[in-house]
Motif scaffolding. Structure first.
Motif, PDB file in Angstrom:
ATOM      1  N   LEU A  81       0.851  -1.187   0.000  1.00 56.15           N
ATOM      2  CA  LEU A  81       0.000   0.000   0.000  1.00 56.15           C
ATOM      3  C   LEU A  81       0.884   1.232   0.000  1.00 56.15           C
ATOM      4  CD1 LEU A  81      -2.925   1.100   0.132  1.00 56.15           C
ATOM      5  CD2 LEU A  81      -2.563   1.362   2.580  1.00 56.15           C
ATOM      6  N   ASP A  82       0.674   2.078  -0.984  1.00 58.57           N
ATOM      7  CA  ASP A  82       1.370   3.357  -1.056  1.00 58.57           C
ATOM      8  C   ASP A  82       0.351   4.469  -0.841  1.00 58.57           C
ATOM      9  OD1 ASP A  82       3.997   2.469  -1.607  1.00 58.57           O
ATOM     10  OD2 ASP A  82       3.460   2.157  -3.716  1.00 58.57           O
ATOM     11  N   VAL A  83       0.655   5.350   0.110  1.00 60.90           N
ATOM     12  CA  VAL A  83      -0.200   6.493   0.395  1.00 60.90           C
ATOM     13  C   VAL A  83       0.653   7.744   0.235  1.00 60.90           C
ATOM     14  CG1 VAL A  83      -1.687   7.611   2.087  1.00 60.90           C
ATOM     15  CG2 VAL A  83      -1.537   5.114   2.039  1.00 60.90           C
ATOM     16  N   THR A  84       0.279   8.584  -0.708  1.00 60.35           N
ATOM     17  CA  THR A  84       1.002   9.827  -0.948  1.00 60.35           C
ATOM     18  C   THR A  84      -0.011  10.962  -0.998  1.00 60.35           C
ATOM     19  OG1 THR A  84       0.886   9.497  -3.338  1.00 60.35           O
ATOM     20  CG2 THR A  84       2.880   8.702  -2.222  1.00 60.35           C
ATOM     21  N   GLY A  85       0.487  12.172  -0.890  1.00 59.82           N
ATOM     22  CA  GLY A  85      -0.426  13.296  -0.908  1.00 59.82           C
ATOM     23  C   GLY A  85       0.164  14.531  -1.524  1.00 59.82           C
ATOM     24  N   ARG A  86      -0.738  15.441  -1.819  1.00 55.83           N
ATOM     25  CA  ARG A  86      -0.346  16.749  -2.331  1.00 55.83           C
ATOM     26  C   ARG A  86      -1.399  17.742  -1.896  1.00 55.83           C
ATOM     27  NH1 ARG A  86      -3.490  17.193  -7.187  1.00 55.83           N
ATOM     28  NH2 ARG A  86      -4.186  15.155  -7.854  1.00 55.83           N
ATOM     29  N   ASN A  87      -1.015  18.988  -1.827  1.00 57.78           N
ATOM     30  CA  ASN A  87      -1.947  20.049  -1.444  1.00 57.78           C
ATOM     31  C   ASN A  87      -2.467  20.747  -2.686  1.00 57.78           C
ATOM     32  OD1 ASN A  87      -1.881  19.812   1.408  1.00 57.78           O
ATOM     33  ND2 ASN A  87       0.163  20.697   1.400  1.00 57.78           N
ATOM     34  N   THR A  88      -3.726  21.131  -2.625  1.00 59.73           N
ATOM     35  CA  THR A  88      -4.335  21.911  -3.698  1.00 59.73           C
ATOM     36  C   THR A  88      -4.995  23.124  -3.056  1.00 59.73           C
ATOM     37  OG1 THR A  88      -6.521  20.877  -3.632  1.00 59.73           O
ATOM     38  CG2 THR A  88      -4.834  19.763  -4.948  1.00 59.73           C
ATOM     39  N   ALA A  89      -5.538  23.983  -3.874  1.00 60.28           N
ATOM     40  CA  ALA A  89      -6.182  25.191  -3.358  1.00 60.28           C
ATOM     41  C   ALA A  89      -7.393  24.869  -2.485  1.00 60.28           C
ATOM     42  CB  ALA A  89      -6.605  26.088  -4.518  1.00 60.28           C
ATOM     43  N   THR A  90      -8.057  23.749  -2.741  1.00 61.63           N
ATOM     44  CA  THR A  90      -9.258  23.407  -1.979  1.00 61.63           C
ATOM     45  C   THR A  90      -8.992  22.464  -0.811  1.00 61.63           C
ATOM     46  OG1 THR A  90      -9.761  21.617  -3.515  1.00 61.63           O
ATOM     47  CG2 THR A  90     -10.775  23.769  -3.950  1.00 61.63           C
ATOM     48  N   GLY A  91      -7.783  21.905  -0.756  1.00 56.47           N
ATOM     49  CA  GLY A  91      -7.442  20.987   0.329  1.00 56.47           C
ATOM     50  C   GLY A  91      -6.549  19.867  -0.168  1.00 56.47           C
ATOM     51  N   GLU A 102      -3.485  10.100  -2.411  1.00 59.25           N
ATOM     52  CA  GLU A 102      -3.529   9.067  -3.441  1.00 59.25           C
ATOM     53  C   GLU A 102      -3.201   7.726  -2.797  1.00 59.25           C
ATOM     54  OE1 GLU A 102      -0.702  10.787  -6.094  1.00 59.25           O
ATOM     55  OE2 GLU A 102      -2.177  12.173  -6.923  1.00 59.25           O
ATOM     56  N   VAL A 103      -4.077   6.761  -3.024  1.00 62.18           N
ATOM     57  CA  VAL A 103      -3.943   5.440  -2.428  1.00 62.18           C
ATOM     58  C   VAL A 103      -3.737   4.434  -3.554  1.00 62.18           C
ATOM     59  CG1 VAL A 103      -5.090   3.687  -1.022  1.00 62.18           C
ATOM     60  CG2 VAL A 103      -5.456   6.115  -0.526  1.00 62.18           C
ATOM     61  N   ALA A 104      -2.666   3.643  -3.462  1.00 60.43           N
ATOM     62  CA  ALA A 104      -2.380   2.634  -4.480  1.00 60.43           C
ATOM     63  C   ALA A 104      -1.996   1.328  -3.800  1.00 60.43           C
ATOM     64  CB  ALA A 104      -1.239   3.103  -5.386  1.00 60.43           C
ATOM     65  N   GLY A 105      -2.541   0.249  -4.322  1.00 55.05           N
ATOM     66  CA  GLY A 105      -2.230  -1.070  -3.774  1.00 55.05           C
ATOM     67  C   GLY A 105      -3.409  -1.649  -3.025  1.00 55.05           C
ATOM     68  N   ALA A 106      -3.103  -2.396  -1.961  1.00 53.42           N
ATOM     69  CA  ALA A 106      -4.123  -3.128  -1.206  1.00 53.42           C
ATOM     70  C   ALA A 106      -4.501  -2.382   0.066  1.00 53.42           C
ATOM     71  CB  ALA A 106      -3.609  -4.523  -0.872  1.00 53.42           C
ATOM     72  N   LEU A 107      -5.729  -1.923   0.115  1.00 51.66           N
ATOM     73  CA  LEU A 107      -6.268  -1.289   1.310  1.00 51.66           C
ATOM     74  C   LEU A 107      -7.060  -2.381   2.037  1.00 51.66           C
ATOM     75  CD1 LEU A 107      -6.587   1.338   2.917  1.00 51.66           C
ATOM     76  CD2 LEU A 107      -8.588   1.846   1.518  1.00 51.66           C
ATOM     77  N   ASP A 108      -6.320  -3.163   2.825  1.00 46.15           N
ATOM     78  CA  ASP A 108      -6.927  -4.331   3.465  1.00 46.15           C
ATOM     79  C   ASP A 108      -6.576  -4.369   4.943  1.00 46.15           C
ATOM     80  OD1 ASP A 108      -4.244  -5.070   3.467  1.00 46.15           O
ATOM     81  OD2 ASP A 108      -4.496  -6.715   2.050  1.00 46.15           O
ATOM     82  N   SER A 109      -6.957  -5.460   5.596  1.00 52.40           N
ATOM     83  CA  SER A 109      -6.776  -5.565   7.044  1.00 52.40           C
ATOM     84  C   SER A 109      -5.310  -5.479   7.454  1.00 52.40           C
ATOM     85  CB  SER A 109      -7.391  -6.864   7.559  1.00 52.40           C
ATOM     86  OG  SER A 109      -6.801  -7.983   6.929  1.00 52.40           O
ATOM     87  N   VAL A 110      -4.416  -5.828   6.585  1.00 47.73           N
ATOM     88  CA  VAL A 110      -2.993  -5.787   6.914  1.00 47.73           C
ATOM     89  C   VAL A 110      -2.420  -4.380   6.749  1.00 47.73           C
ATOM     90  CG1 VAL A 110      -0.719  -6.702   6.277  1.00 47.73           C
ATOM     91  CG2 VAL A 110      -2.717  -8.206   6.260  1.00 47.73           C
ATOM     92  N   HIS A 111      -2.956  -3.606   5.792  1.00 44.44           N
ATOM     93  CA  HIS A 111      -2.331  -2.335   5.414  1.00 44.44           C
ATOM     94  C   HIS A 111      -3.175  -1.082   5.657  1.00 44.44           C
ATOM     95  CE1 HIS A 111      -0.579  -5.542   2.849  1.00 44.44           C
ATOM     96  NE2 HIS A 111       0.506  -5.031   3.366  1.00 44.44           N
ATOM     97  N   ALA A 112      -4.422  -1.238   6.070  1.00 42.58           N
ATOM     98  CA  ALA A 112      -5.325  -0.090   6.203  1.00 42.58           C
ATOM     99  C   ALA A 112      -4.834   0.935   7.221  1.00 42.58           C
ATOM    100  CB  ALA A 112      -6.730  -0.561   6.559  1.00 42.58           C
ATOM    101  N   ALA A 113      -4.094   0.483   8.223  1.00 46.90           N
ATOM    102  CA  ALA A 113      -3.606   1.409   9.251  1.00 46.90           C
ATOM    103  C   ALA A 113      -2.726   2.502   8.641  1.00 46.90           C
ATOM    104  CB  ALA A 113      -2.840   0.647  10.326  1.00 46.90           C
ATOM    105  N   ALA A 114      -2.040   2.202   7.547  1.00 43.12           N
ATOM    106  CA  ALA A 114      -1.179   3.206   6.913  1.00 43.12           C
ATOM    107  C   ALA A 114      -1.996   4.401   6.430  1.00 43.12           C
ATOM    108  CB  ALA A 114      -0.400   2.586   5.756  1.00 43.12           C
TER     109      ALA A 114
END
Length: 109
Positions: free
Chosen positions: A4-14, A18-30
């Motif tokens: 699971l890769d979680v990255t972010g960026r700021n925009t004018a509205t907030g 970006e979430v890529a990979g497996a958002l599951d019981s093992v990785h959701a905490a990230a």
């Protein structure tokens, strides 16, 4: 690439997360940890871009609900963008498609 890769960026509205990979019981905490560190302001919009999501189980859905709660606590909005078909099906079956604001396209702003 990690499961699971979680990255972010700021925009004018907030922020856009970006979430890529497996958002599951093992990785959701990230995702939960990433969102909890965001300092949202009233009126902002937190967009979670799921265009790179490969898998989402019910624990992953719980992480999305936690992100929504974080946004609501800051008097901000949350939008799920580019939700994959399988995840959208889970949201529809559970009625959560009526709880989340869902946008079909990839988050650009």
């Amino acid at each position: 690439m990690s499961p699971l890769d979680v990255t972010g960026r700021n925009t004018a509205t907030g922020p856009v997360v970006e979430v890529a990979g497996a958002l599951d019981s093992v990785h959701a905490a990230a995702l939960c940890q990433y969102v909890e560190r965001l300092a949202l302001r009233p009126g902002q919009r937190l967009v979670i871009d799921l265009s790179g999501l490969a898998l989402c189980d019910f624990i992953g859905v719980a992480a999305l609900l936690a992100a929504r709660q974080h946004a609501l606590a800051a008097d901000a909005d949350l939008v799920l963008a580019a939700v994959p078909t399988d995840t959208l099906r889970i949201l529809r079956v559970t009625g959560l498609d009526q709880v989340f604001t869902i946008r079909p396209g990839i988050a650009t702003a």
